[in-house]
Design a protein around this motif. Sequence first.
Motif, PDB file in Angstrom:
ATOM      1  N   PHE A 278       1.272   0.810  16.441  1.00 43.88           N
ATOM      2  CA  PHE A 278       0.991   1.863  15.235  1.00 43.88           C
ATOM      3  C   PHE A 278       1.634   1.384  13.885  1.00 43.88           C
ATOM      4  N   TRP A 279       0.542   1.574  12.829  1.00 40.46           N
ATOM      5  CA  TRP A 279       1.230   1.406  11.622  1.00 40.46           C
ATOM      6  C   TRP A 279       0.529   2.236  10.472  1.00 40.46           C
ATOM      7  N   ASN A 280       1.102   2.790   9.450  1.00 41.43           N
ATOM      8  CA  ASN A 280       0.595   3.413   8.603  1.00 41.43           C
ATOM      9  C   ASN A 280       1.216   3.196   7.118  1.00 41.43           C
ATOM     10  N   LEU A 281       0.607   3.529   6.180  1.00 46.17           N
ATOM     11  CA  LEU A 281       1.206   3.612   4.610  1.00 46.17           C
ATOM     12  C   LEU A 281       0.918   4.845   4.217  1.00 46.17           C
ATOM     13  N   VAL A 282       2.161   5.737   3.644  1.00 45.59           N
ATOM     14  CA  VAL A 282       1.891   6.892   3.318  1.00 45.59           C
ATOM     15  C   VAL A 282       2.279   7.208   1.813  1.00 45.59           C
ATOM     16  N   VAL A 283       1.750   7.963   0.989  1.00 44.52           N
ATOM     17  CA  VAL A 283       2.197   8.632  -0.162  1.00 44.52           C
ATOM     18  C   VAL A 283       3.141   9.573  -0.030  1.00 44.52           C
ATOM     19  N   TRP A 284       4.415   9.396  -0.910  1.00 47.27           N
ATOM     20  CA  TRP A 284       5.313  10.548  -0.813  1.00 47.27           C
ATOM     21  C   TRP A 284       5.228  10.970  -2.495  1.00 47.27           C
ATOM     22  N   ASN A 285       5.600  12.291  -2.602  1.00 46.97           N
ATOM     23  CA  ASN A 285       6.388  12.669  -3.941  1.00 46.97           C
ATOM     24  C   ASN A 285       7.821  12.188  -3.734  1.00 46.97           C
ATOM     25  N   GLN A 286       8.565  12.443  -4.920  1.00 49.84           N
ATOM     26  CA  GLN A 286       9.758  12.094  -4.969  1.00 49.84           C
ATOM     27  C   GLN A 286      11.031  12.864  -3.856  1.00 49.84           C
ATOM     28  N   PHE A 287      10.263  13.679  -3.250  1.00 48.36           N
ATOM     29  CA  PHE A 287      11.272  14.430  -2.234  1.00 48.36           C
ATOM     30  C   PHE A 287      10.719  14.057  -0.745  1.00 48.36           C
ATOM     31  N   MET A 288      10.242  12.802  -0.729  1.00 47.19           N
ATOM     32  CA  MET A 288       9.872  12.260   0.671  1.00 47.19           C
ATOM     33  C   MET A 288       9.016  13.064   1.439  1.00 47.19           C
ATOM     34  N   ALA A 289       8.088  13.735   0.627  1.00 46.54           N
ATOM     35  CA  ALA A 289       7.156  14.443   1.293  1.00 46.54           C
ATOM     36  C   ALA A 289       5.743  14.146   0.769  1.00 46.54           C
ATOM     37  N   VAL A 290       4.740  14.407   1.840  1.00 42.96           N
ATOM     38  CA  VAL A 290       3.407  13.953   1.358  1.00 42.96           C
ATOM     39  C   VAL A 290       2.907  15.088   0.739  1.00 42.96           C
ATOM     40  N   PRO A 291       2.270  14.900  -0.513  1.00 43.70           N
ATOM     41  CA  PRO A 291       1.796  16.084  -1.208  1.00 43.70           C
ATOM     42  C   PRO A 291       0.108  16.352  -0.899  1.00 43.70           C
ATOM     43  N   GLY A 292      -0.160  15.788   0.084  1.00 41.41           N
ATOM     44  CA  GLY A 292      -1.653  15.702   0.303  1.00 41.41           C
ATOM     45  C   GLY A 292      -2.204  16.749   0.885  1.00 41.41           C
ATOM     46  N   VAL A 293      -3.340  16.920   0.615  1.00 39.58           N
ATOM     47  CA  VAL A 293      -4.527  17.995   1.617  1.00 39.58           C
ATOM     48  C   VAL A 293      -5.341  17.292   2.250  1.00 39.58           C
ATOM     49  N   ARG A 294      -6.165  17.983   3.050  1.00 40.33           N
ATOM     50  CA  ARG A 294      -7.043  17.347   3.916  1.00 40.33           C
ATOM     51  C   ARG A 294      -8.233  16.695   3.455  1.00 40.33           C
TER      52      ARG A 294
END
Length: 367
Positions: A278-294
């Motif tokens: 498995f691999w993925n690439l994720v976007v984080w804010n500067q707090f190591m959290a994904v700010p995303g919505v579905r």
Amino acid sequence: MTHESRAAWRELLDTLRDLDRSFLEGDKAVTDDRHVADGYRMLATTLGVALDTYLFADPSRPQWLEVNSPWRPDRRWGGDNTDAIYYMCPVDPERRYRISGNRGDSVYFSVTAYNEPSPGAWSDRIVALFRDDELDFDADGNFTLDFGPVPDAAVLMTRDYQADPHTGKRVTWQIEALEEPAPFRHGDDETAAALRASAAWLRTMFAIVPLAVGVRNDDAHNLGHETNMAANDFAAPYQVPDFNFGWSARDACYSYGSFDLAEDEALVITHRPPACRFWNLVVWNQFMAVPGVRDARSSVNGHTAVPNSDGTVTVVLSRGMTKHPNSLTTLDYPRGNLAFRWFLADQVPEQPRVQLVKIADAPDRVS
């Protein structure tokens, strides 16, 4: 009468009162209002995880605590991602436990045991690892494993990676202690110790975040032996060792990067995935959290990405969305961090290549 829990409670409140200095003042101060707001959200998130783990958990009466989830905004912390569900369970190193469940549609899952150098301190060593390809399954995908006693084991963490957690069936987990539980007591001393451990957990988290974004190459300056981390780039990938701070996965390779984008700019990120589970690439804010919505795309993985004809994968990252099949959005965050992970890779991956371009010049199709 003096109560130790009262003193510990006030120490926790003092910790909470002062922690926003980590993202409002000094060299790590964030520069946009969204990250200021995220800092306070991360304070609340981390407090919730700390209280679940230290104040309310009982290692002699174990239960899994959901600590990372693509569906819960209050459980996005510590390097989360939109493809996985993590559970945590504090354990007693002298006790025996039975862990069972069903594999569901997971493409990778594991249970890792970590140490705790002192109450509330983050782990610095992996003490045991159980992976899905090491387990026996019945015809329905059920499994059982026994754990313990294991010296220095303080907490178990599960990982369940899905091709699409919104459509796939997650791993189900159960845990039971094989000895009689300890006498029930939530007294003054126990509560004070738990509150102080919670405060220590919080202080460690905000010693790490917010993460630096770095300087853009066009703004960089030479300071001799001091080297600034460049924005809009990735560091060389590495394999996680057994001795590692925090709760990284022993089976994983990681590469961390950052972005600093104007409204009309995009990053064109290309990498060659090695053979891996498995691999993925994720976007984080500067707090190591994904700010995303579905309804927006803030991650891509090996099951959802459209590859180029030569086997590489190109991702176009911008503050909005583009027409590229592997387009990702920062949700209009101008700055933030990025994370690649590869599980059970046959080799440490090549360093991802990054180009900063105008959105009008970004590719809109795979090559």
